[in-house]
Design an enzyme around this catalytic site. Structure first.
Site, PDB file in Angstrom:
ATOM      1  CD  GLU A  23      -2.663   0.890   2.725  1.00 36.47           C
ATOM      2  OE1 GLU A  23      -3.630   1.653   2.893  1.00 36.47           O
ATOM      3  OE2 GLU A  23      -2.346  -0.019   3.542  1.00 36.47           O
ATOM      4  CE  LYS A  47      -7.100   0.991   3.603  1.00 33.92           C
ATOM      5  NZ  LYS A  47      -5.903   1.376   4.377  1.00 33.92           N
ATOM      6  CB  CYS A  70      -4.424  -2.255   4.032  1.00 38.86           C
ATOM      7  SG  CYS A  70      -3.707  -2.570   5.675  1.00 38.86           S
TER       8      CYS A  70
END
Length: 640
Positions: A47, A116, A170
């Site tokens: 990330e 994300k 994540c």
């Protein structure tokens, strides 16, 4: 099937300097080069690795955001002519919001940008200070200075031929419903996660369990790349964990806390993932509840090469390689068998069991299961009627082992010699007893079964079958002979596992005297003992000389039924697994025999008694395997 539907994927952690984008880009390039050397088709990076994850309020600086954009452009230039999909993490500045994104690069193009979905803002995480959630972004495109109309959103699947990729970032994995669940239901077999998960005590174990579980739930491969030690240590530390899982199995992981560029790769078996999805009705039904439809972004790999075949292929897929796991597996199976038989005994109201004891492995295991069952039910061992039925081929070794075991276990032991009855039957049907053909052998098997059934009727008992899964697959039983019983406790235990089960009982659940008998049984060649002894009184008929090595047949069975592989792929894997044991022609010979017998003998499996499923493969027509008894095998034989 040039690639056998394997694809190599990689997870990478480059050396990172916080906010030093040129340095980060150079290390990302080095990792791409290493992934290419390993012939990976996908490489997943951590990330925000272009900038580093720990830039904090610098993410609000236009200078950093613009330089990150130029870094992506540099990676695009580097990617030209390279046959690899690159998933790299960087911020995306849309003038009104900044998103934490995965950029998907291939051959000089940005295929798409995935934002994300879940932005953590608890404990040590403060991402909402800088980033906007992208979970509602779908059906959008975005322009960058070097490329226009780039697909942008969480609804992107990337497709090359038969393989589809999906990506999340994540915290998405930690959410109740990860985006990868939706992506996998729409076809993505390989999920990449670009992550920056910091290290605290035991977090790695939890992280690995999450990755493994999500790969199992999605019936996918999950490629996880975590930020490394170059991140800021102002408040937290990152270990650079790299994980590759497939359908619940962890295939590859690195050693954390490394201070140089790290790349790990693994082969992914697309056939296996696709089959699991086809078989699993719940997976298909879940796809009807999807809240949105994915957009497919197509691209084309130039070739299917996956490099060196370094995926571990277990010779004995039914038997755990680790000793502790093997002991646990045996304990669990033994308890499943005993529990199943206990239920059948209680349901029928019968308190006696009848079993033929040959001194071989299968009948020994079945007797041990009965003994365990009677202990569970509080029944007397004197109600276990053990019968040895010596015939033309019975040898002293198996005969003595049968007698010794039954007496040491304090069963109701009996002996019925079948020679005279068989000779009479030969006379009745006009068969020459000097002709040792299939009739000669099957008369003995049916005579034994008849005696067991009749004694069970006379005593009010249940005939317990002894045949195993491998014999069932090969049809290595006499129809309405040893093929039949009133309950079959070994019916889904493969031959390679029978040995370990008997050894487990010998080592863990018996005393010294019984242990010594069991160990001698384990040392005896597998034989039906239906042909006369040799001149020395030794075994003249060894099963594996006739049908082939059981370790090969169990391997074939596992991949034919459990994985549904075509014979050409089974042959390919068998050559890899048994390279130090058998040559190609030997493997080909026994694989052809396996297929021939498996198809020809289905009629026996269509009429088998009840018995418990203990593992991932069962051939019961009421359970896992439904097959017409007259199916042609021709198309399975053409490519071997």
């Amino acid at each position: 099937m040039e690639s056998m539907n394997f694809i190599r994927v990689a997870s990478a952690c480059p050396v990172t300097r916080v906010a030093d984008i040129p340095v980060n880009i150079e290390n990302i390039k080095k990792c791409i080069a290493e992934a290419l050397d390993q012939q990976a088709k996908l490489v997943v990076f951590p990330e925000l690795c272009v900038t580093a994850y720990t830039c904090s309020d610098l993410f609000l600086q236009k200078q950093l955001l613009d330089e990150s954009e130029r870094g992506i452009e540099a990676l695009l230039t580097y990617s030209k002519g390279k046959d690899i999909l690159i998933a790299v993490g960087a911020p995306l500045n849309t003038q009104t919001s900044v998103y934490n994104c995965a950029y998907l690069l291939f051959d000089g193009r940005v295929l798409g940008i995935v934002p994300k979905s879940y932005i953590p803002n608890y404990e040590e995480f403060y991402e909402q200070r800088w980033f906007t959630s992208g979970k509602d972004i779908r059906n959008r495109t975005i322009n960058l200075p070097f490329q226009k109309e780039i697909p942008f959103g969480v609804d992107l699947c990337f497709e090359s031929g038969a393989v589809q990729f999906g990506f999340e970032i994540c915290e998405d994995l930690w959410s109740v419903v990860p985006p990868s669940s939706f992506l996998s239901l729409q076809g993505a077999q390989i999920i990449g996660n670009l992550s920056a998960s910091n290290e605290v005590v035991s977090k790695s174990d939890y992280r690995q369990s999450l990755v493994s579980a999500q790969s199992a739930k999605c019936m996918a491969s999950y490629v996880y790349a975590g930020a490394g030690t170059g991140e800021s240590t102002t408040d937290v530390v990152f270990g650079g964990e790299l994980l590759i899982a497939e359908n619940g199995n962890m295939l590859q992981k690195n050693k954390r806390f490394q201070r140089d560029n790290q790349v790990v790769s693994s082969l992914i078996d697309l056939d296996r993932l696709n089959l699991q999805r086809i078989k699993n009705i719940s997976f298909r039904e879940a796809a009807t509840t999807l809240p949105w439809t994915a957009r497919t972004v197509s691209f084309s790999f130039k070739n299917n090469n996956f490099g060196i075949f370094d995926r571990f292929i277990d010779k004995h897929p039914f038997v755990p390689e680790d000793a502790k796991q093997r002991e646990q597996r045996c304990s669990e199976i033994f308890n499943i068998q005993a529990t199943a038989l206990a239920k059948r005994m209680q349901h029928t109201g019968l308190r006696k069991a009848v079993i033929g004891i040959s001194g071989g492995l299968d009948s020994t295991l079945a007797l041990l299961v009965i003994t365990k069952t009677f202990a569970l039910l509080g029944y007397s061992r004197k109600d276990i009627i053990t019968i040895t039925l010596p015939g033309f081929g019975t040898t002293d070794r198996t005969y003595q082992n049968a007698i010794s075991l039954c007496k040491k276990l304090e069963t109701d032991f009996r002996e019925v010699n079948i020679v005279a009855a068989c000779l009479q039957h030969f006379k009745d049907i006009g068969h020459d007893p000097d002709v040792h053909d299939v009739t000669y052998e099957n008369v003995q098997a049916r005579e034994r079964t008849q005696i067991l059934m009749d004694i069970a009727n006379k005593e009010g008992g249940l005939v317990i079958g002894t045949g195993d899964l491998s014999e069932m697959a090969l049809g290595w039983s006499t129809y309405n002979g040893d093929h039949m019983s009133m309950y079959a406790v070994n019916c889904s235990v493969p031959k390679t596992l029978v040995r370990y089960l008997v050894n487990y009982v010998a080592e863990e659940e018996t005393g010294a005297e019984i242990r010594s008998i069991l160990l001698d049984v384990l040392d005896t060649p597998v034989t039906p003992e239906l042909l006369p002894k040799d001149v020395r009184g030794k075994i003249a008929q060894k099963t594996e000389d006739i049908v082939g090595p059981y370790e090969l047949h169990d391997f074939f069975l596992y991949y034919f039924v459990r994985a549904a592989y075509p014979p050409v792929k089974i042959f390919y894997l068998a050559k890899k697994a048994f390279a130090d044991c058998y040559d190609e022609e030997t493997i080909r010979k026994w694989l052809q025999i396996f297929i021939r017998r498996f198809f020809a003998m289905q009629f026996k499996r269509s009429a088998i008694p009840d018995g418990p499923k203990v593992g991932t493969v069962s051939l019961s027509p009421r359970g896992d395997w439904r097959m017409p008894s007259d199916a042609s095998r021709s198309i399975w034989m053409t490519e071997i």
